[in-house]
Design a protein around this motif. Structure first.
Motif, PDB file in Angstrom:
ATOM      1  N   ALA A 141      26.735  41.349  32.453  1.00 15.10           N
ATOM      2  CA  ALA A 141      27.753  41.988  33.288  1.00 15.10           C
ATOM      3  C   ALA A 141      28.706  40.978  33.906  1.00 15.10           C
ATOM      4  O   ALA A 141      29.870  41.294  34.157  1.00 15.10           O
ATOM      5  CB  ALA A 141      27.074  42.804  34.393  1.00 15.10           C
ATOM      6  N   ASN A 142      28.238  39.761  34.146  1.00 15.53           N
ATOM      7  CA  ASN A 142      29.028  38.769  34.883  1.00 15.53           C
ATOM      8  C   ASN A 142      29.674  37.719  33.994  1.00 15.53           C
ATOM      9  O   ASN A 142      30.386  36.843  34.485  1.00 15.53           O
ATOM     10  CB  ASN A 142      28.138  38.073  35.912  1.00 15.53           C
ATOM     11  N   SER A 143      29.452  37.793  32.690  1.00 19.83           N
ATOM     12  CA  SER A 143      29.942  36.748  31.791  1.00 19.83           C
ATOM     13  C   SER A 143      31.464  36.683  31.740  1.00 19.83           C
ATOM     14  O   SER A 143      32.035  35.642  31.428  1.00 19.83           O
ATOM     15  CB  SER A 143      29.373  36.958  30.382  1.00 19.83           C
ATOM     16  N   GLY A 144      32.116  37.796  32.059  1.00 24.75           N
ATOM     17  CA  GLY A 144      33.575  37.791  32.014  1.00 24.75           C
ATOM     18  C   GLY A 144      34.209  36.972  33.112  1.00 24.75           C
ATOM     19  O   GLY A 144      35.283  36.393  32.933  1.00 24.75           O
ATOM     20  N   SER A 145      33.567  36.898  34.287  1.00 27.81           N
ATOM     21  CA  SER A 145      34.159  36.177  35.420  1.00 27.81           C
ATOM     22  C   SER A 145      33.579  34.782  35.612  1.00 27.81           C
ATOM     23  O   SER A 145      34.223  33.918  36.194  1.00 27.81           O
ATOM     24  CB  SER A 145      33.955  36.987  36.711  1.00 27.81           C
ATOM     25  N   GLU A 146      32.359  34.542  35.156  1.00 24.83           N
ATOM     26  CA  GLU A 146      31.732  33.224  35.280  1.00 24.83           C
ATOM     27  C   GLU A 146      31.149  32.837  33.933  1.00 24.83           C
ATOM     28  O   GLU A 146      30.004  33.151  33.615  1.00 24.83           O
ATOM     29  CB  GLU A 146      30.626  33.238  36.345  1.00 24.83           C
ATOM     30  N   ALA A 147      31.974  32.210  33.103  1.00 18.73           N
ATOM     31  CA  ALA A 147      31.554  31.869  31.751  1.00 18.73           C
ATOM     32  C   ALA A 147      30.442  30.819  31.785  1.00 18.73           C
ATOM     33  O   ALA A 147      30.526  29.829  32.513  1.00 18.73           O
ATOM     34  CB  ALA A 147      32.742  31.352  30.954  1.00 18.73           C
ATOM     35  N   LEU A 148      29.398  31.074  31.007  1.00 15.98           N
ATOM     36  CA  LEU A 148      28.297  30.116  30.894  1.00 15.98           C
ATOM     37  C   LEU A 148      28.436  29.349  29.587  1.00 15.98           C
ATOM     38  O   LEU A 148      28.796  29.923  28.561  1.00 15.98           O
ATOM     39  CB  LEU A 148      26.953  30.843  30.924  1.00 15.98           C
TER      40      LEU A 148
END
Length: 276
Positions: free
Chosen positions: A103-110
């Motif tokens: 869910a968060n990969s779009g705003s905090e790329a790993l």
């Protein structure tokens, strides 16, 4: 990730596994869950006397997370009525970081190494749960997965909210005050006057469980102000290792090779997160 953040998240993971085990050890799981949330709420209310108010921009997140926390504690009590902690806990805690990362990969790329570390942590949870033989009913499986979904939801909400608060400690305190009140109010029809005598008989659960709950999540929220949300959420799942140890040595549950292998995978993922 700074060493202080790593230590805080791992300490919080141990506290989290401990208060979950305390709820599981009690005969009435709902009463135990309410006792823990009220204890955390009481400590939060006391702390607010010395803390600055969170920034107004964070209040919608506090409100949303408080509602999600009410659902979380209710689902947690229901899940532990059906399953051993060594089965249900890995499923709940191992699934949540996958949902958070997606869910968060779009705003905090790993970067790839971090994704590999998240995968190791989640795979370890899966091995402990599935490889160990989950003999629970379909209802237990559904409850555990629903709990994981709620965990992922409030993790994302709080990761965003605490950054807008300007006061992580006050944000956490208000969260537990509101969640404690919400759990007590929504559970009242089912408790039928049993809560007062239970709290009087279990002060250690109210204060100890409340402190462990508030401190474990407070340390995670603080860490989210200094490190990516998905990384903190995954590292916090080392609580699965602590839960497995408590299940074996304190609750006397059977912990076989599959669960040990899963714990090794989780520990490897945590180490990789530290080095990434």
């Amino acid at each position: 990730m700074p060493t202080s953040v790593l230590v805080a998240v791992l300490g919080g993971a141990l506290l989290h596994a401990s208060w979950n085990a305390a709820i599981k050890a009690e005969h009435d799981k709902l009463l135990a869950a309410v006792a823990v949330t009220l204890g955390a709420g009481l400590l939060g209310a006391l702390a607010l006397c010395w803390l600055p108010a969170p920034h107004p921009a964070s209040w919608p997140y506090i409100a949303a997370s408080s509602l999600l926390q009410v659902g979380y504690y209710t689902l947690l009590a229901a899940t532990y009525r059906d399953a051993d902690i060594s089965h249900a806990y890995p499923l709940m805690r191992g699934t949540a970081p996958v949902l958070v990362a997606l869910a968060n990969s779009g705003s905090e790329a790993l970067h790839p190494v971090q994704w590999g570390a998240v995968a190791l942590v989640c795979a370890g949870g899966a091995v402990i749960c599935i490889g160990g033989g989950l003999r629970s009913s379909r209802r237990t499986l559904v409850l555990a997965l629903l709990t994981a979904l709620v965990i992922a939801a409030y993790t994302l909400v709080d990761g965003l909210g605490v950054r807008r608060s300007g006061a992580p400690a006050a944000y956490t305190a208000w969260l537990f005050v509101l969640a404690g009140a919400g759990v007590a109010i929504t559970s009242r029809p089912r408790l039928r006057g049993r809560l007062g005598p239970y709290l009087a008989a279990k002060p250690w659960l109210v204060l100890g469980g409340g402190f462990a709950s508030a401190a474990s999540y407070g340390s995670a929220l603080w860490a989210m102000t200094l490190a990516p949300i998905a990384v903190v959420a995954a590292l916090r799942e080392t609580s699965i290792v602590f839960a497995a140890a408590i299940a074996a040595w304190v609750l006397r549950e059977r912990v076989g090779p599959a669960r040990i292998a899963g714990a090794v995978l989780i520990a490897g993922g945590a180490a990789l997160l530290r080095l990434a």
